[in-house]
Structures are given as C-alpha cells and as structure tokens.
Design a protein around this motif. Structure first.
Motif, PDB file in Angstrom:
ATOM      1  N   PRO A 130       0.842  -1.200   0.000  1.00  0.00           N
ATOM      2  CA  PRO A 130       0.000   0.000   0.000  1.00  0.00           C
ATOM      3  C   PRO A 130       0.882   1.257   0.000  1.00  0.00           C
ATOM      4  N   ASN A 131       0.363   2.332  -0.574  1.00  0.00           N
ATOM      5  CA  ASN A 131       1.037   3.632  -0.569  1.00  0.00           C
ATOM      6  C   ASN A 131       2.422   3.563  -1.209  1.00  0.00           C
ATOM      7  N   PHE A 132       2.520   2.754  -2.249  1.00  0.00           N
ATOM      8  CA  PHE A 132       3.769   2.651  -2.989  1.00  0.00           C
ATOM      9  C   PHE A 132       3.645   3.343  -4.344  1.00  0.00           C
ATOM     10  N   LEU A 133       2.485   3.163  -5.010  1.00  0.00           N
ATOM     11  CA  LEU A 133       2.243   3.808  -6.300  1.00  0.00           C
ATOM     12  C   LEU A 133       0.824   4.358  -6.298  1.00  0.00           C
ATOM     13  N   TRP A 134       0.721   5.693  -6.456  1.00  0.00           N
ATOM     14  CA  TRP A 134      -0.575   6.364  -6.540  1.00  0.00           C
ATOM     15  C   TRP A 134      -0.776   6.891  -7.958  1.00  0.00           C
ATOM     16  N   LEU A 135      -2.044   6.955  -8.352  1.00  0.00           N
ATOM     17  CA  LEU A 135      -2.411   7.576  -9.623  1.00  0.00           C
ATOM     18  C   LEU A 135      -3.397   8.700  -9.349  1.00  0.00           C
ATOM     19  N   THR A 136      -3.370   9.739 -10.172  1.00  0.00           N
ATOM     20  CA  THR A 136      -4.328  10.834  -9.999  1.00  0.00           C
ATOM     21  C   THR A 136      -4.657  11.429 -11.359  1.00  0.00           C
ATOM     22  N   ASP A 137      -5.818  12.081 -11.424  1.00  0.00           N
ATOM     23  CA  ASP A 137      -6.285  12.731 -12.637  1.00  0.00           C
ATOM     24  C   ASP A 137      -7.516  13.553 -12.254  1.00  0.00           C
ATOM     25  N   VAL A 138      -8.067  14.263 -13.203  1.00  0.00           N
ATOM     26  CA  VAL A 138      -9.271  15.078 -12.980  1.00  0.00           C
ATOM     27  C   VAL A 138     -10.299  14.675 -14.035  1.00  0.00           C
ATOM     28  N   THR A 139     -11.565  14.528 -13.609  1.00  0.00           N
ATOM     29  CA  THR A 139     -12.646  14.235 -14.548  1.00  0.00           C
ATOM     30  C   THR A 139     -13.818  15.169 -14.293  1.00  0.00           C
ATOM     31  N   GLN A 140     -14.658  15.305 -15.295  1.00  0.00           N
ATOM     32  CA  GLN A 140     -15.766  16.268 -15.247  1.00  0.00           C
ATOM     33  C   GLN A 140     -17.111  15.554 -15.250  1.00  0.00           C
ATOM     34  N   PHE A 141     -18.052  16.072 -14.428  1.00  0.00           N
ATOM     35  CA  PHE A 141     -19.444  15.620 -14.413  1.00  0.00           C
ATOM     36  C   PHE A 141     -20.315  16.811 -14.807  1.00  0.00           C
ATOM     37  N   SER A 142     -21.057  16.663 -15.891  1.00  0.00           N
ATOM     38  CA  SER A 142     -21.879  17.774 -16.387  1.00  0.00           C
ATOM     39  C   SER A 142     -23.353  17.398 -16.343  1.00  0.00           C
ATOM     40  N   ILE A 143     -24.175  18.232 -15.644  1.00  0.00           N
ATOM     41  CA  ILE A 143     -25.623  18.048 -15.567  1.00  0.00           C
ATOM     42  C   ILE A 143     -26.283  19.392 -15.891  1.00  0.00           C
ATOM     43  N   PRO A 144     -27.589  19.413 -16.088  1.00  0.00           N
ATOM     44  CA  PRO A 144     -28.247  20.687 -16.405  1.00  0.00           C
ATOM     45  C   PRO A 144     -27.963  21.787 -15.393  1.00  0.00           C
ATOM     46  N   ALA A 145     -27.781  21.422 -14.114  1.00  0.00           N
ATOM     47  CA  ALA A 145     -27.555  22.436 -13.079  1.00  0.00           C
ATOM     48  C   ALA A 145     -26.152  23.010 -13.111  1.00  0.00           C
ATOM     49  N   GLY A 146     -25.215  22.378 -13.804  1.00  0.00           N
ATOM     50  CA  GLY A 146     -23.841  22.887 -13.864  1.00  0.00           C
ATOM     51  C   GLY A 146     -22.847  21.760 -13.984  1.00  0.00           C
ATOM     52  N   LYS A 147     -21.579  22.041 -13.631  1.00  0.00           N
ATOM     53  CA  LYS A 147     -20.505  21.067 -13.750  1.00  0.00           C
ATOM     54  C   LYS A 147     -19.767  20.932 -12.425  1.00  0.00           C
ATOM     55  N   LEU A 148     -19.328  19.693 -12.152  1.00  0.00           N
ATOM     56  CA  LEU A 148     -18.458  19.408 -11.008  1.00  0.00           C
ATOM     57  C   LEU A 148     -17.222  18.681 -11.514  1.00  0.00           C
ATOM     58  N   TYR A 149     -16.099  18.898 -10.807  1.00  0.00           N
ATOM     59  CA  TYR A 149     -14.844  18.272 -11.183  1.00  0.00           C
ATOM     60  C   TYR A 149     -14.350  17.428 -10.018  1.00  0.00           C
ATOM     61  N   LEU A 150     -13.958  16.186 -10.308  1.00  0.00           N
ATOM     62  CA  LEU A 150     -13.485  15.250  -9.292  1.00  0.00           C
ATOM     63  C   LEU A 150     -11.992  15.023  -9.470  1.00  0.00           C
ATOM     64  N   SER A 151     -11.241  15.164  -8.359  1.00  0.00           N
ATOM     65  CA  SER A 151      -9.800  14.903  -8.370  1.00  0.00           C
ATOM     66  C   SER A 151      -9.494  13.852  -7.299  1.00  0.00           C
ATOM     67  N   PRO A 152      -9.336  12.575  -7.667  1.00  0.00           N
ATOM     68  CA  PRO A 152      -9.053  11.521  -6.685  1.00  0.00           C
ATOM     69  C   PRO A 152      -7.594  11.049  -6.750  1.00  0.00           C
ATOM     70  N   VAL A 153      -7.205  10.283  -5.717  1.00  0.00           N
ATOM     71  CA  VAL A 153      -5.933   9.570  -5.691  1.00  0.00           C
ATOM     72  C   VAL A 153      -6.254   8.088  -5.551  1.00  0.00           C
TER      73      VAL A 153
END
Length: 508
Positions: A343-366
C-alpha cells in the motif's frame, strides 16, 4: 519380438523425452509400458547398452536336458520352457526335439473326425454306459465336442441317428431360465395392460391409441404418477419411451417457478447496489452470503427480470486540463506498469468532469494501485490548482514519513501537476512524480478505467434534470465510499478494497 536395434531406439527416445513413456509409445507405436520399463532397466544394468540376445547359444547338454524333460513330462512345450527357464522361443525347443528325438514331438494341429466317428461317439454318449469324460477320452476328443456333435446329429441333421435315440431331458438350470423368461413376458404384458387402462380411464384416450406415441409428456407424467404405487418408475418410463429428465421437468413445471426464491435474492442484491452490479458481482455477493447461485443462473434470472447493470457507451471527453508546457516534463517512469506490492507505494491521480443541467463538477481523486482504494478525493465547481493541491495534502496526511520516501504519484501532464505549488509539495515530501505523455491516455489507463467504471455505475443512464450540484456531490461522495468499503473486485478474491486489507491484517 523386437530386435536389439528396435529396443535401443525405444530406450534412447524414452530418455530424449524425459522418461515419458506415453510420448515414446505414441511416436513409435510400440512397445507396452511394461516392456519399455524392462528394456530401460536392462539398459542401465549393462552400462548404457542392450545385450544382443540373438547371439546367445545353448550348449549340447542344455538342449539334451530340455528334450528329455519334454519327453518325460507329457510332451508339453510350454511346461518344459516354464520349468527350465529356457529356451525363450517355442520353435527353438521344437527344433531341438526334431533334431534329437525325431518323430517324438506331439502334433499341434487339431484332430479331425469323420461323420461315422462322430455318430459312434454320440451313440456311446446316449447309451450312458460310462461318463461323458470317459467317452470323450476313448475317442480322443473333448466333452464339449461330444455334446456339440449330439446337438448337430439329433437336431434333425443326422438322419438315421433319430431312430431309437431319445433327446436328453432339459436341465434344471434351463428350466429355471425359461421360467424367468416367461415371468418377464407376463409382467410386461400386465404392465402394458395397466398402461392402456390408465390411458382410457385417466385421460380418455381410445383403446386403439399407443400411449408412447399418442400422449404428450404432460399426459405421460400424469399416467406414470397414477401407476407408481404398483409399478417401478424405471419400468413405466421405459414402457412409455419417456426420458427420466422429461418426467422430472414436468414435475418442476407443475410445481411453479423453481427460481422464485433465487429471483428475490438476485433482485435484492441488484437493488441494494443501485443497479451497478452485473451477473458476476451479483453471484459473488450471493455466494458470500451463503447462497449457491452461479453466474449463469444469475445471468438468466437478470435477463428474465430485465435487470441490466448501469452503463452506456463511453462519451467523448469535453474537458482537458492540458495548458501547454508550464514546467519541465519529469518523464514517465511507471511505463504502464500499474502493479504495486505494498500500500502507498504507487498512486495515480487525474481530474474528470461531471456535467448536468444544473452545472458542472470536477473530481480529483488519488487511487492506490495496491488494491484500487481511493485514498483521497476532492470535488470542486472549478478545476483550479487548489482542488488538486488540497487533495494531495489530504492524501499525504493518511501516511507516515517512511511511506512518503518511497511513494510515487503518477499523473497525466495536466496543468494542475506542473504548477509550482504541486511541485513544491512533492519535493518537500520526497515524492517521485512521473507523468504520462501528452494526449496518451494508456499511460494512465488504470485511472481512466476507474473514471469509466464510476460513470457507468453512478452517472450515466440517470435522470439529472431535477438534481442540484449538491445532489451530484453527495452521490459522488457516496459512490467512492461504497467503492472502497463494499464493491467487490474479482482481482481481490471477490472482496472490496477494505475487506482485502482487513484479510491481510493491514487495517483493523
């Protein structure tokens, strides 16, 4: 018999194939396993060669002793060779006898008898002045041959033999066998009679109908059940030409839905996981709960019930975080090898977008490559640097200083990971930060795969027309918690990441 050359070839091939007898025999077509084992032992005992037995010779004393033994012990070739242990060939002993005692070798061709000799022997047998064995011995034949001649001659082909000769009375065994045959015929006729009566009384079929041809499987099942107290199931099914599987199938159809309980369990698991599970994970969940429902059965029930796991074809990405060469590219040291033994040896990360009529949210996970755990995540309405930096600080707060020294965090070459603050956080913590090449999603394919799975199971195929951004945020948070704690993965032995770490004793 095999020559020394053939034996040697077989042993050498046996050694070449790693002492595999099956492969050797399959290629050569000979010998048997026992013969091959004997040749190999002889090959080892003689220092890697097979002796040529064809060159062996017997002395004159050995030949004379073999012939004397043959003449004094019933003139049996096989008995002499078995007692003395030599010679190995039947013809060799026969040649010695012809050489040392001409005319004394017993003929091996069967003795033939003319019709007059057979008639005399049968007359002596019928007269019964002595036993059948004595009669056979006197004529030079066997007891079986005498009775064969008797059947041939007294059975109508002997002409004059019929006069004054009475047929032998049947034996007790023959009478018992005939009695059993007659009882079986009577029982078969009685079974046939009961089937015909049952077809008329129970089903109203005419007397001329053939039940095995005219009745449906359902009608045959009813008829069999009505006759079961008297007749065995096997006899009834055989008389009606009905397979046992068809009989039990009709009983299953009559008793209702056999999968009623399984349907409730499958639907309960499917609904409990918000329609995210397909047949594999539904089956794994049920097996973990102690219900033996396989993948194929779960798939059939889901198909019949119209239960389809969420997911639509992947949509084209409209968001990109690339903002040019903001800083120097550190290179890709991961090389698409996303496996990690700790565990905690190799992490990955990126950003993705969620778009709905009310607007947009961006998720940044590890994502931790050890088991797929999402170690930390942030959700924001704008994809700014603070979103990625706060996520990284929160993730680093869950590990020790020792773990930070060997940690690698891999990302794409988006601007979030090339701005000075992200670089300084990594440098201060001693973290290695490799990056994908520009526009090459396979370099970070495991992170992209998580986004695809998440959107198929949580986002796509839902009605978001009345949802607010806060509703979407709550659904994202709930999904990641469910993913870490409950979502089963085949690569982890059908356990969730949290269950997997507990099974290894890494968490309490």
């Amino acid at each position: 018999m095999y020559t020394t050359k053939e034996k040697t070839r077989a042993v050498e091939l046996y050694l070449k194939y790693g002492k595999k007898a099956a492969a050797t025999i399959r290629e050569l077509g000979y010998p048997s396993r026992a013969q091959l084992a004997t040749w190999y032992k002889e090959w080892e005992a003689n220092g890697g060669r097979l002796p040529d037995h064809s060159m062996e010779r017997y002395s004159a004393e050995q030949k004379r002793a073999a012939v004397e033994h043959y003449l004094s012990h019933g003139k049996c070739n096989a008995f002499t060779r078995r007692e003395l242990g030599y010679p190995g060939c039947w013809k060799l002993l026969a040649d010695w006898i012809d050489e040392l005692a001409p005319g004394e070798r017993r003929a091996t061709r069967p003795k033939t008898f003319v019709i007059e000799q057979k008639q005399d022997a049968v007359e002596a047998l019928v007269a019964r002045e002595c036993s059948a064995n004595e009669v056979a011995k006197s004529v030079g034949s066997s007891r079986c041959s005498l009775y064969k001649w008797k059947r041939e001659l007294i059975g109508g082909r002997g002409g004059a033999m019929d006069d004054g000769m009475e047929a032998e009375a049947p034996s007790i065994e023959a009478l018992e066998a005939r009695r059993s045959e007659l009882e079986a015929e009577v029982r078969s006729l009685e079974l046939r009679r009961d089937i015909m009566r049952g077809a008329i009384d129970l089903l109203g079929k005419g007397a001329g109908a053939a039940p095995e041809n005219e009745l449906t499987n359902r009608e045959k099942t009813l008829l069999v059940d009505s006759l079961r107290p008297k007749w065995a199931l096997r006899d009834l099914l055989e008389a009606l030409s009905m397979p046992k599987s068809s009989y039990y199938y009709q009983h299953g159809v009559a008793s209702g839905d056999r999968d009623a309980e399984a349907r409730e369990l499958v639907r309960a698991v499917f609904d409990a996981n918000d329609g995210k599970y397909g047949r594999r994970r539904v089956s794994d969940e049920l097996k973990a709960a102690g219900h033996a429902i396989g993948e194929r059965r779960a798939a059939r029930i889901m198909r019949e019930e119209g239960l389809v796991a969420r997911g639509v074809p992947r949509r084209r990405r409209s968001y990109s975080s690339y903002a040019g060469e903001v800083s120097e590219h550190p290179g890709n040291r991961v090389g698409r090898d996303f496996s990690a033994g700790l565990p905690n040896f190799l992490w990955l990360t990126d950003v993705t977008q969620f778009s709905i009529p009310a607007g947009k949210l961006y998720l940044s996970p590890v994502l931790d490559c050890f088991d797929g755990t999402i170690a930390s995540w942030t959700v924001s309405t704008t994809p700014n640097a603070e979103m990625a930096n706060s996520m990284l600080r929160a993730a680093l707060g869950t590990i020790t200083d020792e773990e930070r020294r060997h940690l690698v965090i891999h990302s794409d070459c988006g601007c979030h990971y090339r701005w000075p603050e992200w670089i300084s956080i990594c440098d201060e913590s001693g973290i290695t930060r490799p990056m994908s090449r520009k526009g090459c999603s396979p370099d970070n394919s495991r992170m992209e795969g998580f986004f695809g799975t998440m959107k198929n199971e949580m986002f796509y195929g839902r009605d978001w027309s009345k949802a607010t951004l806060e509703d979407l945020r709550e659904r994202i948070d709930a999904y990641i918690v469910w993913h870490n704690e409950k979502r089963r993965k085949r690569s982890l032995g059908s356990m969730s990441p949290l269950q997997y770490r507990r099974s290894l004793g890494l968490v309490a």
